[in-house]
Motif scaffolding. Structure first.
Motif, PDB file in Angstrom:
ATOM      1  N   THR A  56       0.799  -1.227   0.000  1.00 31.35           N
ATOM      2  CA  THR A  56       0.000   0.000   0.000  1.00 31.35           C
ATOM      3  C   THR A  56       0.833   1.280   0.000  1.00 31.35           C
ATOM      4  O   THR A  56       0.898   2.008   0.988  1.00 31.35           O
ATOM      5  CB  THR A  56      -0.973   0.054   1.198  1.00 31.35           C
ATOM      6  OG1 THR A  56      -0.233  -0.001   2.412  1.00 31.35           O
ATOM      7  CG2 THR A  56      -1.966  -1.074   1.118  1.00 31.35           C
ATOM      8  N   PRO A  57       1.534   1.545  -1.121  1.00 36.22           N
ATOM      9  CA  PRO A  57       2.329   2.770  -1.179  1.00 36.22           C
ATOM     10  C   PRO A  57       1.437   4.013  -1.213  1.00 36.22           C
ATOM     11  O   PRO A  57       0.248   3.939  -1.506  1.00 36.22           O
ATOM     12  CB  PRO A  57       3.100   2.625  -2.492  1.00 36.22           C
ATOM     13  CG  PRO A  57       2.305   1.686  -3.305  1.00 36.22           C
ATOM     14  CD  PRO A  57       1.618   0.762  -2.340  1.00 36.22           C
ATOM     15  N   ASP A  58       2.075   5.183  -0.913  1.00 34.73           N
ATOM     16  CA  ASP A  58       1.331   6.447  -0.848  1.00 34.73           C
ATOM     17  C   ASP A  58       1.209   7.118  -2.208  1.00 34.73           C
ATOM     18  O   ASP A  58       0.240   7.823  -2.476  1.00 34.73           O
ATOM     19  CB  ASP A  58       2.044   7.413   0.128  1.00 34.73           C
ATOM     20  CG  ASP A  58       2.259   6.770   1.487  1.00 34.73           C
ATOM     21  OD1 ASP A  58       3.416   6.561   1.884  1.00 34.73           O
ATOM     22  OD2 ASP A  58       1.229   6.452   2.127  1.00 34.73           O
ATOM     23  N   ILE A  59       2.244   6.935  -2.996  1.00 32.59           N
ATOM     24  CA  ILE A  59       2.270   7.606  -4.310  1.00 32.59           C
ATOM     25  C   ILE A  59       2.509   6.560  -5.402  1.00 32.59           C
ATOM     26  O   ILE A  59       3.320   5.651  -5.202  1.00 32.59           O
ATOM     27  CB  ILE A  59       3.380   8.675  -4.376  1.00 32.59           C
ATOM     28  CG1 ILE A  59       3.152   9.741  -3.286  1.00 32.59           C
ATOM     29  CG2 ILE A  59       3.433   9.330  -5.769  1.00 32.59           C
ATOM     30  CD1 ILE A  59       4.282  10.731  -3.162  1.00 32.59           C
ATOM     31  N   ALA A 136      -0.479  14.915   5.706  1.00 35.59           N
ATOM     32  CA  ALA A 136      -1.710  14.157   5.949  1.00 35.59           C
ATOM     33  C   ALA A 136      -1.467  13.072   6.996  1.00 35.59           C
ATOM     34  O   ALA A 136      -2.288  12.853   7.892  1.00 35.59           O
ATOM     35  CB  ALA A 136      -2.209  13.551   4.635  1.00 35.59           C
ATOM     36  N   LYS A 137      -0.337  12.383   6.823  1.00 31.41           N
ATOM     37  CA  LYS A 137      -0.031  11.315   7.798  1.00 31.41           C
ATOM     38  C   LYS A 137       0.117  11.867   9.210  1.00 31.41           C
ATOM     39  O   LYS A 137      -0.357  11.283  10.186  1.00 31.41           O
ATOM     40  CB  LYS A 137       1.291  10.621   7.408  1.00 31.41           C
ATOM     41  CG  LYS A 137       1.122   9.602   6.309  1.00 31.41           C
ATOM     42  CD  LYS A 137       2.350   8.738   6.176  1.00 31.41           C
ATOM     43  CE  LYS A 137       2.070   7.802   5.018  1.00 31.41           C
ATOM     44  NZ  LYS A 137       2.749   6.581   5.052  1.00 31.41           N
ATOM     45  N   LYS A 138       0.804  13.028   9.337  1.00 32.63           N
ATOM     46  CA  LYS A 138       1.020  13.634  10.665  1.00 32.63           C
ATOM     47  C   LYS A 138      -0.322  13.952  11.307  1.00 32.63           C
ATOM     48  O   LYS A 138      -0.543  13.653  12.478  1.00 32.63           O
ATOM     49  CB  LYS A 138       1.877  14.910  10.508  1.00 32.63           C
ATOM     50  CG  LYS A 138       2.538  15.370  11.809  1.00 32.63           C
ATOM     51  CD  LYS A 138       3.632  16.377  11.547  1.00 32.63           C
ATOM     52  CE  LYS A 138       2.998  17.763  11.632  1.00 32.63           C
ATOM     53  NZ  LYS A 138       4.004  18.827  11.436  1.00 32.63           N
ATOM     54  N   GLN A 139      -1.197  14.550  10.552  1.00 33.50           N
ATOM     55  CA  GLN A 139      -2.506  14.905  11.084  1.00 33.50           C
ATOM     56  C   GLN A 139      -3.265  13.675  11.543  1.00 33.50           C
ATOM     57  O   GLN A 139      -3.871  13.655  12.601  1.00 33.50           O
ATOM     58  CB  GLN A 139      -3.337  15.635  10.012  1.00 33.50           C
ATOM     59  CG  GLN A 139      -2.997  17.105   9.915  1.00 33.50           C
ATOM     60  CD  GLN A 139      -3.863  17.822   8.906  1.00 33.50           C
ATOM     61  OE1 GLN A 139      -4.299  17.232   7.929  1.00 33.50           O
ATOM     62  NE2 GLN A 139      -4.103  19.089   9.148  1.00 33.50           N
TER      63      GLN A 139
END
Lengths: 151, 471
Positions: A56-59, A136-139
């Motif tokens: 499940t990569p992000d990009i 987005a990940k941090k949030q």
């Protein structure tokens, strides 16, 4: 490339391209430019989809016209699973082979780059998306844990 | 002796006769008394004279009878009618022939005006000629019609003279026969003239018709000559059109090829661009070393050679064949396929070549390659259009008797029955006006059949279409 399963912090990129030479060159420079990113590579849409299911990569950076599964079909399947994924398409330029089926499938890429590739443009876009994904990940982590990271 | 007139001769013979008879009687005289002898002498002389007169009278009477008979013969029985008219036109004399011709009794002729016997319309000519006769005294002759006693009419020819005392002498004869003959002749002549006229008219008409026919034929000939010229022009136009179509097809193929080349060059250009950019990007990093530099040079040159080969193939392919040559069918197939390499890659179309033979053909190599190109491109387009997955094109080469055969079979589903016999028609395309020119297969068929004396056909298999080129 690191093949460790993803942690919240590590950003990963799936790179799919059927021309081996291009694949090798691009991944080598991208890895040099973004050393903190994990890169997964595949040579056709089918293998790409398999890799996605595993990591499940992000990009996703993908060529459009590929055997087995076209770039569009692959991305459609991926977005269905993980809607937040960023999609960058590499096309050969205007013509009947380009974006084959994208209008029918109603798929919109987040960015399209035309060949011949200018590395600087690629770096800019990838960098931008990495930034957005990281934010987005941090949030999400903050909401999950209720903690605030002091960075 | 002097010659005597007949009368004086007669007189002298009479005298002689008298004397002889007297002499005879004088012999008798001897027997009678003297005194009466004188009387007797006188009586005897008288008797002799009387007897002689009687004889003369008898002779005269004979002569008169003969004369009358002669007169009758000459006058009354003449073959023509004689008439004598007085100055008032009254008939004073008429011969028997005239009487017979008029068919009336003699008494009805005499003292009747001739005009009573003339047909009403012809009186004018009678009066005219009579006047002419009396004024000029010239002999008149003319024809006119008389009416007989029984009312029948006959034509007569009259001739007249005039006497010193104003009487008119007329002869006439019945010329009815002649008139009838004349009329018949005239009728015949009229008939002939009419026939001649009719015939002349017919001929004139015929002539006119012939003339107009000749005219028509001339026009026909002229038209035919024109047609011939037109046909020659048309043939020339067709030839020119054919040439144009061939060059159009070549241009379309060229366009196709340029598309293929562009396609074929995109990856190499992209790669070359990336090699060069990476060179710059890796300078001043640990990646940059001699090995990397050498690899860069090798990879770049390889790419450049590949692109150069594409140009050569393109150029060689489009040189028009000036002359026929011997060439390998398999070689031609492989060359054409290599030109189409890139376009059969995405989407992926598998191509399989089956070489059962390697026939050599004498012909136009590049035109043959053009035909193969047309067929292969058509197969590719159908596969893309119908989105065939696991697309497969099989090219088979073999020898059939004296001929080389190449078949191109696909699994794209085949050609619809209602159009399969039309696909070789010019300007027939299934791709819509933007994409299809409709001349590719038409020209291919023309090249194979006319230039190479071969056959181009198509049929449907279980899975798709199969084109068959036989040369």
């Amino acid at each position: 490339m690191a093949t460790a399963s993803n942690s919240n912090k590590t950003i990963s990129v799936l790179f799919v391209e059927d021309d081996g030479v291009i694949l090798e060159v691009l991944v080598s420079v991208l890895a040099a430019q973004f050393p903190e990113v994990v890169f997964y590579t595949a040579v056709n849409g089918g293998l790409g989809l398999d890799l996605f299911k595993e990591h499940t990569p992000d990009i996703v950076i993908t060529d459009i016209n590929m055997p087995v599964l076209s770039g569009v079909q692959m991305c459609t399947s991926i977005r269905a699973v993980k809607p937040g994924t960023k999609f960058i398409a590499i096309t050969g330029g205007p013509g009947p082979f380009v974006l084959h089926g994208s209008e029918e499938n109603n798929f919109i890429f987040d960015h399209i780059i035309e060949k011949p590739l200018a590395l600087q443009d690629l770096f800019t876009v990838v960098g931008q998306f990495i930034g957005e994904v990281a934010t987005a990940k941090k949030q999400a982590w903050q909401e999950e844990t209720g903690l605030r990271l002091i960075i | 002796m002097t010659t005597k007139s007949p009368e004086s001769a007669q007189k002298s013979s009479r005298s002689a006769e008298k004397k002889n008879r007297l002499d005879d009687l004088n012999i008798l005289k001897v027997q009678f008394p003297e005194g009466s002898q004188d009387v007797l002498q006188e009586l005897l002389v008288h008797q002799v004279e009387l007897e002689m007169q009687n004889e003369e009278l008898r002779l005269t009477q004979q002569e008169l009878v003969a004369a009358k008979a002669r007169y009758f013969d000459l006058y009354d029985l003449a073959p023509v009618g004689y008439l004598t008219l007085n100055k008032n036109g009254l008939i004073v004399e008429a011969n028997l022939t005239a009487v017979a011709m008029f068919g009336v009794a003699q008494k009805f002729l005499r003292q009747t005006v001739l005009s009573k016997f003339i047909l009403a319309g012809d009186e004018d000519s009678y009066y005219r000629h009579r006047k002419q006769l009396y004024t000029t005294g010239e002999f008149q002759k003319w024809n006119m019609r008389f009416i007989r006693g029984d009312g029948s009419i006959f034509w007569a020819y009259l001739q007249c003279t005039v006497t010193d005392d104003g009487k008119m002498r007329v002869t006439f004869s019945d010329i009815t026969d002649r008139k009838q003959a004349e009329e018949k002749l005239q009728a015949l002549q009229d008939g002939l003239e009419r026939l001649v006229r009719e015939r002349t008219d017919e001929l004139a008409l015929l002539n006119v018709n012939l003339n107009s026919e000749v005219e028509e034929r001339k026009q026909s000939e002229w038209r035919l000559l024109n047609e011939k010229d037109e046909r020659l022009l048309a043939i020339q136009a067709l030839r020119e059109k054919e040439q144009m179509l061939i060059s159009q097809n070549r241009q379309a193929a060229m366009g196709e090829m340029i598309g293929n080349i562009a396609h074929q060059w995109r990856q190499p250009l992209n790669a070359l661009g990336l090699f060069i950019q990476r060179l710059g990007f890796f300078y001043d990093t640990p990646h940059f070393n001699k090995k990397f530099l050498d690899t860069f040079v090798d990879q770049s040159m390889e790419t450049i050679q590949y692109m150069s080969k594409t140009i050569n193939d393109f150029r060689d392919y489009f040189k028009p064949d000036k002359e026929k040559s011997d060439f390998h069918i398999c070689g031609a197939v492989k060359n054409t396929l290599s030109l189409l390499d890139a376009s059969f890659l995405n989407p992926e179309i598998r191509i399989v070549i089956v070489e059962n033979d390697d026939p050599i053909v004498y012909g136009y190599q590049n035109e043959f390659a053009q035909v193969l190109l047309n067929i292969l491109v058509n197969a590719r387009d159908v596969i893309i259009e119908r989105e065939i997955s696991e697309a497969l094109v099989t090219v088979t080469v073999w020898r059939d008797g004296e001929h080389a055969v190449v078949t191109v079979a696909d699994n794209a589903g085949g050609i619809a029955d209602d159009i399969i016999h039309k696909i070789f028609d010019p300007y027939f395309t299934t791709k819509g006006p933007q994409l299809g020119t409709g001349i590719g297969l038409f020209l291919s068929k023309s090249i194979v059949e006319k230039n190479m004396g071969g056959k181009l056909s198509v049929r449907n298999t279980d899975v798709g279409a199969e084109f068959r080129v036989e040369v």
